[in-house]
Motif scaffolding. Structure first.
Motif, PDB file in Angstrom:
ATOM      1  N   ARG A  35     -11.398 -65.481  -0.023  1.00 51.93           N
ATOM      2  CA  ARG A  35     -11.659 -65.431   1.421  1.00 51.93           C
ATOM      3  C   ARG A  35     -10.449 -64.833   2.155  1.00 51.93           C
ATOM      4  O   ARG A  35     -10.600 -64.006   3.062  1.00 51.93           O
ATOM      5  N   ARG A  36      -9.263 -65.248   1.744  1.00 54.02           N
ATOM      6  CA  ARG A  36      -8.053 -64.712   2.382  1.00 54.02           C
ATOM      7  C   ARG A  36      -7.928 -63.212   2.134  1.00 54.02           C
ATOM      8  O   ARG A  36      -7.611 -62.446   3.056  1.00 54.02           O
ATOM      9  N   TYR A  37      -8.208 -62.783   0.910  1.00 51.25           N
ATOM     10  CA  TYR A  37      -8.159 -61.356   0.611  1.00 51.25           C
ATOM     11  C   TYR A  37      -9.159 -60.588   1.480  1.00 51.25           C
ATOM     12  O   TYR A  37      -8.841 -59.516   2.016  1.00 51.25           O
ATOM     13  N   ALA A  38     -10.382 -61.113   1.597  1.00 54.99           N
ATOM     14  CA  ALA A  38     -11.422 -60.441   2.380  1.00 54.99           C
ATOM     15  C   ALA A  38     -11.023 -60.353   3.856  1.00 54.99           C
ATOM     16  O   ALA A  38     -11.226 -59.318   4.504  1.00 54.99           O
ATOM     17  N   ASP A  39     -10.464 -61.424   4.378  1.00 51.21           N
ATOM     18  CA  ASP A  39     -10.017 -61.431   5.781  1.00 51.21           C
ATOM     19  C   ASP A  39      -8.936 -60.375   6.011  1.00 51.21           C
ATOM     20  O   ASP A  39      -8.984 -59.609   6.980  1.00 51.21           O
TER      21      ASP A  39
END
Length: 357
Positions: free
Chosen positions: A329-333
């Motif tokens: 999720r952090r990577y996608a954000d």
């Protein structure tokens, strides 16, 4: 207070059990390479002499291998026959030999056996903080990875997963559509998508030369190389090949040194109303420290393969196989995706994510 002696004995027994499993992997690998299981499958109940003749090996070695296999309940021994006859159960043959079965494990054994080739390099990486090149695991590692995922990609992906993901399925079904398959490996995911959706044009990207050549060969054999193209390029360079309506990444984000850079390139390459499907390991949400066979299996691959190869290029995110949903999720954000969903699709090994711009 725990009894130190009992704790010691339980651990000693666990190490002994692991040594039996290690010998199982070695003996299974030997049986696959020498064609012993195939000969047993084709010939039915066989004596050691008959197996030796069918497989072209020495009888004394065939007998020792058969007895070890029987003791480990891999083959069955008919001691009432004279001489003893050995049989490979049908279900065991499927697990070891049937590359189309969802229960197929033969390729995973081959991939496991690629790890010792890189062990010294992994040891060095531990000391230096560096990494190990993907090539260190050899062709057998590439073949094992591709063949182990092949049944899931050819059957589960088109028949169960994609039809259940509206934003992806609707796009693929609507008409001419371009798909980018990031980290395509030996090409089975790309081929499966093209087969299931005749109007799809799929471009697969992978930096590994052996993987891409295998992927091209597989597409030629499948008769769809006109709609599936494979590029030996870093996925971060895919923007110049766009735009795409759909993007996919199967069991590869955790291997990447720069996952945010790759996801950002995908975000730039897909249209504003496009979507990306990511399939990766079904890890626990957080590290618990509790015994967990599936998590232990993932950590095994991470320690000896995925983390070292992901650390080879620096700077590296150092993700490793055990990528938690919060990490992705952090990577996608950071890559600029505004919507991130964990899909309610159950699978023993994989978790599915939907990313949208």
């Amino acid at each position: 207070m725990r009894d130190v002696g009992s704790d010691r004995d339980r651990f000693a027994q666990a190490v002994f059990a692991s040594s039996l499993g290690y010998f199982d992997i070695l003996s299974i690998h030997l049986g696959l390479r020498l064609g012993l299981y195939r000969a047993l499958t084709d010939g039915g109940a066989m004596t050691s002499d008959e197996l030796a003749g069918a497989a072209g090996v020495a009888e004394r070695y065939a007998r020792e291998w058969l007895e070890q296999q029987a003791i480990r309940a891999i083959v069955r021994a008919d001691l009432g026959a004279d001489p003893t006859r050995f049989t490979l159960p049908r279900g065991h043959a499927e697990v070891l030999l049937d590359g189309d079965s969802l229960s197929f494990m033969g390729a995973s054994v081959g991939q496991l056996m690629s790890l010792p080739d890189a062990l010294l390099a992994v040891e060095d990486a531990f000391r230096t903080g560096g990494g190990v090149p993907y090539e260190a695991y050899g062709k057998e590692g590439v073949e094992g990875q591709g063949a182990s995922n092949r049944p899931t990609f050819l059957m589960t992906l088109p028949n169960e997963w994609l039809p259940a993901i509206g934003p992806i399925h609707d796009r693929l079904s609507a008409g001419p559509v371009r798909v980018v398959d990031v980290g395509c490996g030996t090409g089975w995911s790309s081929i499966a998508i093209a087969r299931a959706y005749p109007s799809a044009q799929v471009d697969g990207f992978d930096p590994d030369e052996i993987s891409i050549q295998m992927a091209r060969d597989h597409a030629d054999e499948a008769g769809i190389s006109d709609r599936v193209r494979f590029h030996r390029e870093d996925a971060a360079e895919l923007t110049r090949h766009g735009p795409f309506e759909v993007a996919t990444a199967f069991e590869c984000i955790h291997d990447m040194a720069r996952p945010v850079e790759v996801l950002r390139a995908v975000r730039e390459a897909i249209v504003d109303d496009g979507a990306m499907l990511i399939v990766d390991e079904r890890t626990r949400d957080v590290f618990s420290g509790d015994p967990d066979d599936r998590e232990a299996y993932f950590y095994g691959w991470s320690v000896f393969d995925c983390l070292p190869t992901g650390m080879y290029e620096q700077p590296s995110a150092g993700t490793g196989t055990v990528m938690r949903p919060s990490t992705l999720r952090r990577y996608a954000d950071e890559a600029g995706f505004t919507r991130f969903d964990v899909l309610p699709i159950e699978h023993d090994a994989f978790r599915l994510y939907l990313l949208q711009p």
